[in-house]
Design an enzyme around this catalytic site. Structure first.
Site, PDB file in Angstrom:
ATOM      1  N   GLU A 144       0.854  -1.261  -0.124  1.00  0.00           N
ATOM      2  CA  GLU A 144       0.030  -0.004   0.086  1.00  0.00           C
ATOM      3  C   GLU A 144       0.898   1.351  -0.098  1.00  0.00           C
ATOM      4  O   GLU A 144       0.459   1.990   0.881  1.00  0.00           O
ATOM      5  CB  GLU A 144      -0.922  -0.061   1.352  1.00  0.00           C
ATOM      6  CG  GLU A 144      -1.955  -1.261   1.298  1.00  0.00           C
ATOM      7  CD  GLU A 144      -2.777  -1.042   2.261  1.00  0.00           C
ATOM      8  OE1 GLU A 144      -4.185  -1.349   2.091  1.00  0.00           O
ATOM      9  OE2 GLU A 144      -2.681  -0.881   3.324  1.00  0.00           O
ATOM     10  N   GLU A 204     -12.734  -2.592  11.962  1.00  0.00           N
ATOM     11  CA  GLU A 204     -13.005  -1.600  10.878  1.00  0.00           C
ATOM     12  C   GLU A 204     -13.938  -2.212   9.907  1.00  0.00           C
ATOM     13  O   GLU A 204     -14.717  -1.487   9.155  1.00  0.00           O
ATOM     14  CB  GLU A 204     -11.643  -1.823  10.045  1.00  0.00           C
ATOM     15  CG  GLU A 204     -11.646  -1.218   8.761  1.00  0.00           C
ATOM     16  CD  GLU A 204      -9.989  -1.252   8.162  1.00  0.00           C
ATOM     17  OE1 GLU A 204      -9.262  -1.692   8.689  1.00  0.00           O
ATOM     18  OE2 GLU A 204     -10.013  -0.816   6.926  1.00  0.00           O
ATOM     19  N   ASP A 246      -8.301  -9.506   4.466  1.00  0.00           N
ATOM     20  CA  ASP A 246      -7.805  -8.257   4.993  1.00  0.00           C
ATOM     21  C   ASP A 246      -9.358  -8.153   6.303  1.00  0.00           C
ATOM     22  O   ASP A 246      -9.925  -7.329   5.919  1.00  0.00           O
ATOM     23  CB  ASP A 246      -8.170  -7.056   4.413  1.00  0.00           C
ATOM     24  CG  ASP A 246      -7.545  -5.781   4.673  1.00  0.00           C
ATOM     25  OD1 ASP A 246      -7.069  -5.823   6.025  1.00  0.00           O
ATOM     26  OD2 ASP A 246      -7.255  -4.729   4.161  1.00  0.00           O
TER      27      ASP A 246
HETATM   28  C1  BDP Z   1      -6.322  -2.309   5.953  1.00  0.00           C
HETATM   29  C2  BDP Z   1      -6.529  -1.006   6.478  1.00  0.00           C
HETATM   30  C3  BDP Z   1      -5.593   0.027   6.297  1.00  0.00           C
HETATM   31  C4  BDP Z   1      -4.209  -0.791   7.017  1.00  0.00           C
HETATM   32  C5  BDP Z   1      -3.989  -1.905   6.480  1.00  0.00           C
HETATM   33  C6  BDP Z   1      -2.687  -2.733   6.810  1.00  0.00           C
HETATM   34  O1  BDP Z   1      -7.731  -0.616   5.787  1.00  0.00           O
HETATM   35  O2  BDP Z   1      -5.730   1.210   7.067  1.00  0.00           O
HETATM   36  O3  BDP Z   1      -3.204   0.127   6.880  1.00  0.00           O
HETATM   37  O4  BDP Z   1      -5.134  -2.859   6.526  1.00  0.00           O
HETATM   38  O5  BDP Z   1      -3.011  -3.756   7.786  1.00  0.00           O
HETATM   39  O6  BDP Z   1      -7.430  -3.202   6.328  1.00  0.00           O
HETATM   40  O7  BDP Z   1      -1.538  -2.463   6.822  1.00  0.00           O
END
Ligand code: BDP
Length: 730
Positions: free
Chosen positions: A319, A421, A393
């Site tokens: 990301e 979340e 996730d």
């Molecule tokens: C996702 C979240 C994000 C996190 C990412 C992570 O939306 O904010 O940075 O996981 O685990 O679920 O790095």
């Protein structure tokens, strides 16, 4: 941590007293704001039990004087004073029956003289022994450990037994953690915002640290120690190098000194590009000697101020985060560089396997396995690969991550998300222990049957749901998830039902009229959320960005961040084909699991659409078509929430009015939003299936377009949709 009655409840109490004879009026539970969590230590309300406890615990003998033993003594004094109604005196020796003796063999001559050697061996470094036995001819209760932390955990366990109404006469418990690393991961930023926080701001008041120490830090440490959580990662995985600068390290050191007596070590997230950002180096290449030297010096500097620093968590090349691949290096190259700097001090690197690479070569859920399995055996001994419970996730339901068991030469730990979340954030009741239990008990078959995920890991990290809100977690019931995480990190074989039972007794009451209904609600809640959000193995159907509310139509932009990528809805059917005819992600599992998931006849129905694209009118094992089954799951989700509301309404008067009303209000929100999820999702699927709703099915109140156009206010903390609640009907 003492509760106080609100003015309103005092008035109410006076009115009640005046209106009826005192004997006929049950005393209403005093109002509570949730701050005390499960450490409320209210007077034992069963008179017989209370008398037994008072006789069994008449004086407290703690031998030894480390900060951790002092913490144990303080907790016992404080807790027992509340539970027994008056303080039990401290003493320096056994005076009569009822001594409560606590210490380690090294600090306590009394403990050293007892026949506890076998038990203490089983307890190990961090465990405890709790025994009722005779000491110097007197009946006593002993809390023994090989370390101060063991004694502290034993003290909390004894308090838990009393809080849950357990008799102590035949007390004989040996407790030892099954996992060494039991950590909370705070996704907290240095400006006190949170990556995915729904309980106010970050607990860490960086501006006023190191000089001002919020008393909450100690209570946070107590809560963690009560569960055996032994580490906390203070900062967000999307890391800010600033926390490694000297001024911030002084603040980190101040926090560490509050947490240390409670056995909670501090860890930080390391931003891979920190040498560039903090020291102006031209590169962060892990094989560059200047970069390596910089990290060594930085780590030495950290240990000078935090001598028991635990180590780093790293999110790299995911990301958009920097990482070793920016320099053509591997994850192992990056992790090993940090591991080499930490090794002389005994620190560890928790390298995250959550890779969301910048190109989209393959099925999203295959990426971590494909990227990491070739590197098995290439990591240093003090590196752990931190793997999310599922390959996507933190969804309401996913299969277990195929990396568990697949890297036999690399220690793995599991990462769970306590902050919800994807499960309704602060308001929805979703007790997560059943989700985690499902993952921990899943059989990987890595080394034959019985190779459960729990067996395959060395640690558990939970993304914290703790913030600055008075009740810590954004809702009274969300506290259960912090509790459950800690208990499972200590012992991943505990059942959700046992954990719920303890938590309810400690948090609300031992009254069976409360325990039974709240337990039933709690245990049903996660499946309800699965049903109204993503039934039958669907995943990632949340609105874009904030992930609150339904968005099965989300499309555009990067494909594997959209709902349509994951649901694959078309006129033929629904679901992602991950068998050999599709992405073949199923191949990443060991053969018995692979076969079970790949075959339409054996795949668990709960994961059907995760692995298969199924025709709308195809019959499932129930004999019903996919369409009928989908509809009934969405409806079941809504029905369960309605039942939870009614169940809770029935507890009026048995739970204090403040917490009763707060939970009641959140369940109302959950019911409205469960219908929103059902109606938006069903309308969207219907635009593909073109099948009717059966007679009597609750039809969506609005058109699909209405749901699609619903915009939530841009409140990153809680994007509530006014349109939904203004008229009460989505
Ligand atoms: C996702 C979240 C994000 C996190 C990412 C992570 O939306 O904010 O940075 O996981 O685990 O679920 O790095």
């Amino acid at each position: 941590m003492r509760p106080f009655a609100s003015g309103r409840s005092v008035v109410l109490w006076c009115v009640l007293l005046a209106a009826a004879s005192p004997r006929s009026v049950p005393r209403p539970p005093a109002a509570e704001d949730g701050y005390d969590l499960w450490l409320r230590y209210r007077l034992v309300d069963d008179a017989g039990r209370l008398a037994q406890y008072r006789a069994a615990l008449t004086h407290l003998v703690v031998e030894g004087d480390s900060p951790t033993l002092r913490a144990a003594r303080d907790e016992l004094s404080f807790g027992l004073a509340g539970l027994l109604g008056s303080a039990i005196p401290g003493a320096d020796s056994v005076r009569r029956d009822g001594a409560l003796i606590a210490g380690t063999p090294a600090t306590s001559p009394l403990v050293a003289a007892l026949p506890l050697a076998d038990d203490l061996r089983r307890a190990g470094d961090e465990g405890f022994v709790l025994r009722a036995l005779r000491v110097r001819g007197r009946q006593a209760i002993v809390i023994a450990g090989n370390s101060g932390a063991g004694v502290l955990y034993g003290a909390f366990h004894l308090l838990r037994l009393i809080q849950t109404g357990t008799p102590l006469g035949a007390l004989a418990v040996v407790g030892a953690p099954k996992l060494r690393l039991r950590l909370l991961d705070h996704w907290d930023n240095l400006d006190r915002t949170e990556e995915r926080g729904y309980a106010g701001r970050s607990l860490w008041d960086w501006t006023h640290l190191p000089d001002s120490i919020d008393p909450r830090y100690r209570d946070y440490a107590r809560a963690n120690a009560s569960l055996g959580i032994n580490g906390t990662v203070l900062t967000n995985v999307n890391a800010n190098a600033g926390v490694l600068a000297p001024d911030f390290l002084a603040k980190v050191a101040a926090l560490a000194s509050v947490l240390r007596p409670y056995g909670v070590r501090v860890y930080l997230t390391a931003r891979f590009s920190a040498p560039i950002e903090l020291a102006g180096l031209g590169t962060a290449d892990p094989l560059d000697s200047a970069v390596r030297a910089w990290w060594r010096r930085k780590v030495d500097e950290i240990y000078r101020v935090v001598p028991d620093f635990g180590g780093f968590v790293v999110k790299a090349n995911s990301e958009g985060q920097p990482g070793p691949q920016d320099y053509g290096r591997t994850h192992a190259d990056g992790a090993n560089m940090l591991a080499d700097a930490l090794a002389p001090h005994g620190g560890v690197v928790m390298w995250r396997a959550f890779v969301y690479s910048n190109d989209v070569p393959t099925d999203r859920v295959r990426q971590a396995y494909d990227e990491f399995t070739p590197q098995d055996g290439k990591f240093r001994e003090n590196v752990l690969l931190q793997v999310k419970n599922g390959p996507l996730d933190f969804q309401p339901r996913e299969p277990f991550h195929p990396l568990f068991g697949a890297m036999p030469r690399t220690p793995l730990m599991m990462e769970l998300q306590i902050t919800k979340e994807y499960l309704g954030q602060d308001t929805h009741l979703a007790f997560l222990a059943p989700l985690w239990e499902e993952a921990l008990r899943a059989d990987t078959y890595a080394r034959g049957p019985g190779s459960t995920v729990g067996h395959e890991i060395r640690g558990l990290a939970g993304v914290a749901n703790v913030g600055s809100d008075r009740d810590w977690c954004g809702s009274d019931l969300n506290q259960a998830n912090w509790y459950a995480f800690g208990r499972l990190a200590w012992d991943y074989t505990l059942s959700s039902a046992a954990i719920a039972d303890e938590w309810i007794r400690m948090t609300f009451s031992n009254d069976p009229r409360v325990v039974g209904p709240v337990k039933a609600m709690t245990l049903a809640s996660r499946e309800a959320v699965v049903n109204y959000m993503t039934p039958l193995g669907l995943a990632h159907q949340m609105a874009r960005g904030h992930h609150y509310g339904p968005g099965p139509w989300v499309a555009g932009g990067r494909a594997d961040q959209t709902s349509v990528y994951f649901n694959r809805a078309d006129t033929a059917g629904l679901g992602f084909d991950r068998t050999a005819t599709g992405s073949n992600a199923v191949r990443q599992y060991f053969p018995p699991v692979r076969r079970r998931f790949a075959d339409r006849d054996s795949v668990p129905e709960t994961l059907l659409l995760w692995f298969h694209h199924v025709g709308w009118s195809q019959r499932l094992r129930s004999g019903r078509t996919l369409w009928q089954e989908l509809l009934s799951h969405y409806q079941a989700g809504v029905d369960t929430v309605r039942w939870m509301e009614q169940t809770w309404d029935g507890l009026q008067g048995l739970v204090d009015s403040e917490r009763f009303r707060r939970v009641q209000a959140f369940l109302r929100i959950q019911e409205v939003e469960a219908r929103w999820w059902r109606d938006a999702s069903v309308s969207y699927w219907q635009s593909f299936s073109h099948l009717p709703l059966p007679p009597g099915y609750e039809a969506p109140a609005h058109s699909l377009d209405w749901y699609r156009q619903l915009r939530c206010p841009p409140d990153p903390r809680k994007p509530r949709c006014d349109a939904l609640t203004n008229n009460g009907t989505p």
